[in-house]
Design a protein around this motif. Sequence first.
Motif, short mmCIF file in Angstrom:
data_model
loop_
_atom_site.label_atom_id
_atom_site.label_comp_id
_atom_site.label_asym_id
_atom_site.label_seq_id
_atom_site.Cartn_x
_atom_site.Cartn_y
_atom_site.Cartn_z
N GLY A 1 15.22 12.34 4.25
CA GLY A 1 15.32 11.27 5.27
C GLY A 1 14.89 10.04 4.83
N LEU A 2 14.75 9.86 3.45
CA LEU A 2 14.23 8.67 2.74
C LEU A 2 15.22 7.50 2.93
N ASP A 3 16.40 7.67 3.17
CA ASP A 3 17.42 6.45 3.13
C ASP A 3 17.65 5.97 4.62
N GLU B 1 13.91 12.09 18.09
CA GLU B 1 14.51 11.80 19.41
C GLU B 1 14.70 10.25 19.58
N LYS B 2 13.68 9.75 19.52
CA LYS B 2 13.46 8.05 19.80
C LYS B 2 13.96 7.32 18.70
N GLY B 3 14.28 7.98 17.64
CA GLY B 3 15.07 7.32 16.28
C GLY B 3 13.85 6.53 15.42
N THR B 4 12.57 7.12 15.40
CA THR B 4 11.91 6.69 14.51
C THR B 4 12.19 6.77 13.05
N SER B 5 11.78 5.93 12.31
CA SER B 5 12.18 6.10 11.00
C SER B 5 11.25 7.41 10.34
N ALA B 6 10.08 7.13 10.30
CA ALA B 6 9.04 7.89 9.64
C ALA B 6 7.70 7.61 10.16
N LEU B 7 6.83 8.98 9.95
CA LEU B 7 5.44 8.93 10.13
C LEU B 7 4.84 8.73 9.07
N GLY C 1 0.68 -1.23 0.04
CA GLY C 1 0.02 -0.04 0.00
C GLY C 1 0.81 1.14 -0.03
N LEU C 2 1.95 1.28 0.49
CA LEU C 2 2.99 2.31 0.25
C LEU C 2 3.19 2.84 -0.85
N ARG C 3 2.80 1.97 -1.98
CA ARG C 3 3.13 2.60 -3.33
C ARG C 3 2.17 3.65 -3.60
N LYS C 4 1.04 3.64 -3.09
CA LYS C 4 -0.14 4.59 -3.33
C LYS C 4 0.18 5.92 -2.54
N CYS C 5 0.99 5.70 -1.63
CA CYS C 5 1.10 6.79 -0.57
C CYS C 5 2.17 8.11 -1.07
N ARG C 6 2.17 9.15 -0.40
CA ARG C 6 2.86 10.24 -1.14
C ARG C 6 3.63 10.79 0.36
N VAL C 7 4.94 11.05 0.04
CA VAL C 7 5.70 11.61 0.92
C VAL C 7 5.59 13.09 0.74
N VAL C 8 5.21 13.78 1.98
CA VAL C 8 4.80 15.38 1.92
C VAL C 8 5.86 16.19 2.48
N ALA C 9 6.75 15.41 3.53
CA ALA C 9 7.59 16.32 4.19
C ALA C 9 8.96 15.55 4.67
N GLY C 10 10.12 15.97 4.77
CA GLY C 10 11.06 15.07 5.17
C GLY C 10 11.84 14.44 4.11
N HIS C 11 11.72 14.92 2.89
CA HIS C 11 12.29 13.89 1.79
C HIS C 11 13.74 13.62 2.06
N TYR D 1 13.81 18.77 10.78
CA TYR D 1 14.49 17.39 11.36
C TYR D 1 14.67 16.19 10.28
N GLU D 2 14.26 16.64 8.84
CA GLU D 2 14.37 15.65 7.78
C GLU D 2 13.81 14.43 8.21
N PHE D 3 12.69 14.75 8.78
CA PHE D 3 12.00 13.23 9.34
C PHE D 3 10.79 13.17 8.10
N PRO D 4 10.86 12.08 7.57
CA PRO D 4 9.64 11.84 6.42
C PRO D 4 8.17 11.70 7.03
N ILE D 5 7.35 12.46 6.36
CA ILE D 5 6.06 12.45 6.68
C ILE D 5 5.28 11.71 5.38
N ILE D 6 4.56 10.86 5.63
CA ILE D 6 3.81 10.08 4.45
C ILE D 6 2.30 10.29 4.70
N GLU D 7 1.93 10.70 3.55
CA GLU D 7 0.40 10.76 3.77
C GLU D 7 -0.27 9.45 2.94
#
Length: 535
Positions: free
Chosen positions: A25-27, A74-80, A13-23, A102-108
């Motif tokens: 940090g995708l790696d 700060e907790k080390g989470t990869s993305a939201l 399902g992530l293929r249909k999602c869109r990164v809207v912030a923090g690009h 924070y270069e922290f990826p947000i996915i819609e």
Amino acid sequence: MTITLRQALKIGGLRKCRVVAGHQGLDCSLRYVTIMEVPDIVHWLKGQELLITSLYPIKDDEKAMNNLVKSLHEKGTSALAIKPHRFIDDIPQLILDEANKYEFPIIEIPEEVSYLDILSPVMNVIFDEKVVLQEDLDQAYKLLDELKLNKWGTQQFTETLTHLMKCDINIESFVPYFETAPPSYDLEPLTEEQQRELEMIQRPIRMKRWNNTLNVEQDCIIAPVMMEGRIFGAITSIGTETEFVEVDLAILARATTILSFEFMRKKAAYELEQQYKSDFFRELLFSQIQHEPSMLEKGEMYGFDIYKKYIFLSIQFSKGEKGITFIADLVSYLELLCYKFDKDVIVGAMQNNVFLLYPSANKNKERIDQDFQTIYKEMKRKVPDVYLGIGRVANSVNDIRIGHQQANQAVILGRTLYGGKSIIYYEDLGFYRLLAEVQSTSEIKEFYQETIGNLIEYDNYHDLELVHSLQTYFNNNESLSKTAKELFIHINTMKYRLQRIKTLSNLNIRNSEDKLNLQIGLKIHNFIKNDYRFR
């Protein structure tokens, strides 16, 4: 196995999602997929997670919303990954700004993509155990389907789920027609708020529940059993401190689906039985009984036994909470409630009214009053404006018919005559019981006119409020000073009003017979406002 978020965006399902912030940090590395179900989710995280949420747990907490991205970073989470549209219209701009900072990826997540569309495929790749998991899942489905195809009880179903999921399982029913196996642990019942949350989210969520057996609060995963968008039961996986992988969620999904069908089957049988029970009580209360023994034998099918000395309770509401669904839900709720303190209570409904036959044999008045208070308090949680009318003890079929009339009179008259009371006994109606028993209303009307009829007519065109003043005077045991104080008038004004009452009614309050007639006239005045025969 660890993958990057960029790789994960090409899976399921992530293929249909869109990164809207923090690009930028995708790696980052990704090892887990977790669903945010509680406000303090940060305490549960291990780092390197993709956290999925609708923001529902913190939608009303501005502080938590402002600190969310920083705390996760700060907790080390990869993305939201956020799914808007249901609880929030759009992803808050503050979250997007913080994510870029924070270069922290947000996915819609789009509306058509479910959490499982993301969780299952990504977790398969992360664990690199797709074949093994699929075999496990196929075996689990086979076991559950075998139970479905054979005559199974909830005990066997619970044991099978416990075996498959490697944790203790508790199955709960929120309706009276579906019995569950005795649980291995006594968990504190889900609150109405928790049930509403499960009904709204319609998927397994993490909750803490108090274990009365172990006297400790435990982390649980609770999956709602749904029918037609409503919750009817739940499966609780007890003490799940570790992360659920997709095989567990898939097993829970299959289990709740199977239970939903079983609930539906039981519900159809229950509704048919309720219809037959309503027909029986309609015949018992209103039809001419040709052969009483046959009628009593028929009643045994519904637990009816005349020797239990029933007390008839009529339950009514001041507002228009009516309709088939509302009444059916209320009957189910009452049956579950009453079963806790007396399994012989009979609950039914006729003509959009709910009634109870309460067995009073071998019970003292204190126990009976306590049970009635319990019924009222629990009903008030469901329906704020609820009233209970209670008839006398019945020793025969005819007494039950009379008790039905008494309970209805009590609740119809009592809730207006005694405004502060919600539990009204027929015996407490006092003199009004006699008025209710009078078949001909002509003499009541005549007596009414002879006593306070002229006072009513006078009040319609003047401001002295003679009827109210007279009632207040009697309520204060004929004390002029107390009456004047309550009415906020001078004592001489009250004396003048009493003189006008004497002149208009031709009755003297100093004469005991005339005073009695005036008091009866006032009671008739209150009575005719609530008796349909005078409308």
